[in-house]
Design a protein around this motif. Structure first.
Motif, PDB file in Angstrom:
ATOM      1  N   ARG A  65       0.840  -1.189   0.000  1.00 19.67           N
ATOM      2  CA  ARG A  65       0.000   0.000   0.000  1.00 19.67           C
ATOM      3  C   ARG A  65       0.886   1.255   0.000  1.00 19.67           C
ATOM      4  O   ARG A  65       1.997   1.256   0.519  1.00 19.67           O
ATOM      5  N   ALA A  77       1.973   6.648   7.731  1.00 21.24           N
ATOM      6  CA  ALA A  77       1.387   5.322   7.525  1.00 21.24           C
ATOM      7  C   ALA A  77       2.273   4.564   6.552  1.00 21.24           C
ATOM      8  O   ALA A  77       2.539   5.036   5.443  1.00 21.24           O
ATOM      9  N   SER A  79       3.497   0.362   5.116  1.00 20.69           N
ATOM     10  CA  SER A  79       3.161  -1.057   5.056  1.00 20.69           C
ATOM     11  C   SER A  79       4.411  -1.873   5.346  1.00 20.69           C
ATOM     12  O   SER A  79       5.473  -1.627   4.757  1.00 20.69           O
ATOM     13  N   LYS A 160       1.092  -5.527   6.380  1.00 24.99           N
ATOM     14  CA  LYS A 160       0.300  -4.987   7.481  1.00 24.99           C
ATOM     15  C   LYS A 160       0.584  -3.491   7.588  1.00 24.99           C
ATOM     16  O   LYS A 160       1.718  -3.052   7.438  1.00 24.99           O
ATOM     17  N   ARG A 161      -0.463  -2.723   7.856  1.00 26.01           N
ATOM     18  CA  ARG A 161      -0.323  -1.277   7.962  1.00 26.01           C
ATOM     19  C   ARG A 161       0.179  -0.914   9.355  1.00 26.01           C
ATOM     20  O   ARG A 161      -0.325  -1.425  10.368  1.00 26.01           O
ATOM     21  N   TYR A 163       1.318   2.521  11.855  1.00 23.62           N
ATOM     22  CA  TYR A 163       1.179   3.971  12.015  1.00 23.62           C
ATOM     23  C   TYR A 163       2.169   4.464  13.074  1.00 23.62           C
ATOM     24  O   TYR A 163       1.932   4.317  14.275  1.00 23.62           O
ATOM     25  N   THR A 176      -6.788   0.604   8.252  1.00 26.57           N
ATOM     26  CA  THR A 176      -7.263  -0.386   7.284  1.00 26.57           C
ATOM     27  C   THR A 176      -7.709  -1.646   8.011  1.00 26.57           C
ATOM     28  O   THR A 176      -7.378  -1.851   9.186  1.00 26.57           O
ATOM     29  N   ASP A 180      -6.252  -5.010   4.203  1.00 25.58           N
ATOM     30  CA  ASP A 180      -5.570  -3.799   3.738  1.00 25.58           C
ATOM     31  C   ASP A 180      -6.474  -2.848   2.958  1.00 25.58           C
ATOM     32  O   ASP A 180      -6.007  -2.130   2.077  1.00 25.58           O
ATOM     33  N   GLU A 187      -7.150   6.872   4.876  1.00 24.81           N
ATOM     34  CA  GLU A 187      -7.071   5.507   4.367  1.00 24.81           C
ATOM     35  C   GLU A 187      -8.349   5.107   3.636  1.00 24.81           C
ATOM     36  O   GLU A 187      -8.307   4.402   2.623  1.00 24.81           O
TER      37      GLU A 187
END
Length: 581
Positions: A65, A77, A79, A160-161, A163, A176, A180, A187
């Motif tokens: 992403r 953010a 990934s 995986k996202r 932050y 997300t 995702d 997002e």
């Protein structure tokens, strides 16, 4: 003797057994020829299809992403690669993978699950070829599962996202789901841009799953776009820290801070409290997910008085140096009472804002037409969205097209009742005021096209109102706690009782909105504290100190030149710079 013996052997007819063997071999050869001809000529498609079903596969190229960054490139953010644990039930059962109970017990322990439930998931449908056991596991868990070597259990790479700033930017960035796809905030709003498209390739694999032939690309991978916000993370962190401190200190229900660049309409900070950690949402309540800066509305109270003052100046009924008679300090309109805390008598327009006179601003509002008053509120963006283009934004509550307005309603509108706005709407209004009447839509994404600015009021009238608002933070005004050392501030306090069924209750909304430096405004800041508890609930006591801290810190971070350096400050600066022996 041997010669005579050899002479007695006579050639005979070929034995029938030999004939049978030769015939059988011929028949087999003929059958093979016929079969080959049938496969190659008569029915090749079906067999080719069966072979392809066993060997042809479509593989996907994982596309991470897109990044979300602040205006200075700081990542908000990202990934990160992770693994998912899956099972092929058919392979597990065929290779006796369920026999070793100890390995399944170890697998269940590392996954925090029950071994019996895991095994039942495998045996419930023996023909299934894929089932997730757990998604987005840590590298240590993935390595442990790999070492268990359970037949039919494998790892699948996914992302995986993450932050980095956690709760500070949670309401802006959002989050997300496990697949995702964006669910909240940026997002969700820009999910299509951030997602991209994975590439697909057709390959042939052998019995061990190895690629033996590449048969071409089915879909070219489309890279996702990165998104750069107008947010300045330094100011965002400052705003969130000061807001959270105030909400906790006053035991308030919630609060919001919005910081806007006056010249461009870019949002430099948008903080809300309470917030949540988007990296761990296991205990998050639904009310924590709201971006209150754009979703929650409140009656702005006296922060709306500069707009009513602007309407009077635009209508031409008063000039900046005129005075208004507020005697005897109250009046009745339609059986209801409008009043000040005390009788201020004949006062200037500056004093109306400095002392927050309901009587003074109400008389000005009633001296112009309804269309002029409501039209000015509409021009400053009340009753419409700000242009920020985020999911869930409210337009506020402003019935400007209602045919009938009583005098009392028009009077209360002038001092911030009969209307509800979002913090973002109020920030846009003050940014327009600080931009000398040039209105920009609010933006939070760098580089996106937007409507050009529009001159909605005369610049000289906007300058006059700004000059009046400077007196609010000076000695004698209602917001001396909003002062920013070294800078002139133009702003207004607001203290509004919250509406309940049948009237107004005992809860308040404390707010402060202002711009600085007042001589040439650079930033507009709005602070809203919802339901502060205790004896201090006025905007000048609750919201003004937060404004001072956020505005002062933001101007310093942006290296904005001070416009109110006093002699004492100059001496202090010299003492700081010159070393003493």
């Amino acid at each position: 003797m041997s010669r005579h013996a050899r002479n007695r052997i006579k050639p005979g007819v070929i034995n029938w057994r030999h004939l049978f063997a030769i015939g059988l071999m011929g028949a087999v050869f003929a059958a093979l020829v016929v079969r080959a001809a049938y496969i190659q000529v008569i029915s090749p498609d079906r067999l080719r299809q069966q072979g392809d079903m066993r060997s042809l596969r479509v593989t996907s190229t994982q596309v991470p992403r897109g990044l979300i960054t602040d205006r200075n490139g700081e990542e908000l953010a990202v990934s990160v690669p992770v693994d998912a644990i899956y099972a092929d039930p058919k392979v597990v059962l065929e290779k006796g993978g369920l026999q070793d109970k100890r390995r399944w017990q170890a697998l269940a322990e590392v996954l925090g699950s029950n071994a019996t439930e895991l095994m039942d998931k495998i045996s419930s449908d023996p023909q299934r070829r894929f089932v997730y056991l757990q998604r987005q596991v840590t590298p240590a868990m993935a390595h442990y599962v790999k070492e268990l070597k359970i037949p039919g259990i494998g790892l699948k790479r996914e992302s995986k996202r993450y932050y980095p700033t956690g709760e500070v930017d949670a309401h802006i960035i959002g989050f997300t789901n496990i697949d995702d796809h964006g669910l909240e905030g940026i997002e969700r709003t820009y999910d299509d841009l951030l997602t991209g498209q994975p590439g697909k390739r057709k390959v042939r694999k052998d019995g061990l799953g190895r690629v033996v032939e590449s048969l071409g690309t089915l879909q070219v991978a489309e890279k996702p776009q990165n998104i750069q916000l107008t947010i300045d993370q330094r100011i965002q962190s400052l705003a969130y820290r000061e807001l959270k401190k105030a909400v906790n200190y006053f035991d308030a229900t919630s609060g919001s801070v919005v910081v806007v660049d006056v010249a461009t309409g870019e949002v430099l900070a948008m903080a809300n409290a309470p917030s949540y950690n988007p990296n761990n949402r296991s205990n998050v309540k639904p009310y924590q997910l709201r971006n209150r800066s754009i979703t929650d509305v409140f009656e702005p109270g006296s922060t709306a008085k500069p707009i009513a003052m602007m309407a009077a100046l635009e209508a031409g009924i008063v000039k900046p140096n005129d005075k208004v008679d507020t005697n005897p300090g109250w009046m009745r309109l339609g059986g209801r009472r409008v009043q000040d805390h005390s009788n201020l008598g004949v006062i200037s327009l500056d004093t109306i804002l400095q002392k927050s006179s309901n009587m003074g601003i109400a008389k000005l509002a009633l001296s112009i037409s309804k269309e002029q008053l409501l039209g000015t509120y509409t021009k400053f963006g009340f009753g419409s969205q700000t242009g920020i283009d985020l999911v869930g934004e409210s337009s506020g509550l402003f019935q400007y097209d209602r045919p009938r307005w009583s005098e009392f309603e028009l009077a209360t509108l002038a001092f911030g009742y009969s209307i509800s706005v979002t913090p973002a709407q109020l920030a846009r209004a003050y940014a327009t005021l600080g931009n000398y009447g040039l209105r920009n839509p609010l933006t939070i994404i760098k580089g996106l096209p937007h409507l050009p600015p529009e001159q909605i009021v005369k610049p000289q009238n906007a300058r006059a109102v700004l000059h009046m608002l400077e007196s609010v933070v000076e000695p004698g005004g209602t917001a001396t706690k909003a002062q920013v050392p070294g800078y002139k501030v133009a702003g207004k306090t607001g203290t509004a009782r919250k509406a309940v069924a049948g009237g107004y209750g005992n809860e308040y909304v404390a707010s402060f909105a202002g711009v600085a430096p007042a001589s040439h405004p650079r930033l507009a800041v709005v602070v809203m504290i919802n339901e502060p508890q205790g004896d201090q609930y006025y905007g000048g006591d609750v919201a003004a100190p937060v404004f001072s801290a956020v505005m002062g810190g933001a101007l310093s971070l942006l290296n904005v030149m001070p416009d109110a350096i006093t002699p004492d400050m100059r001496v202090a600066a010299v003492d700081k710079e010159v070393p003493r022996g």
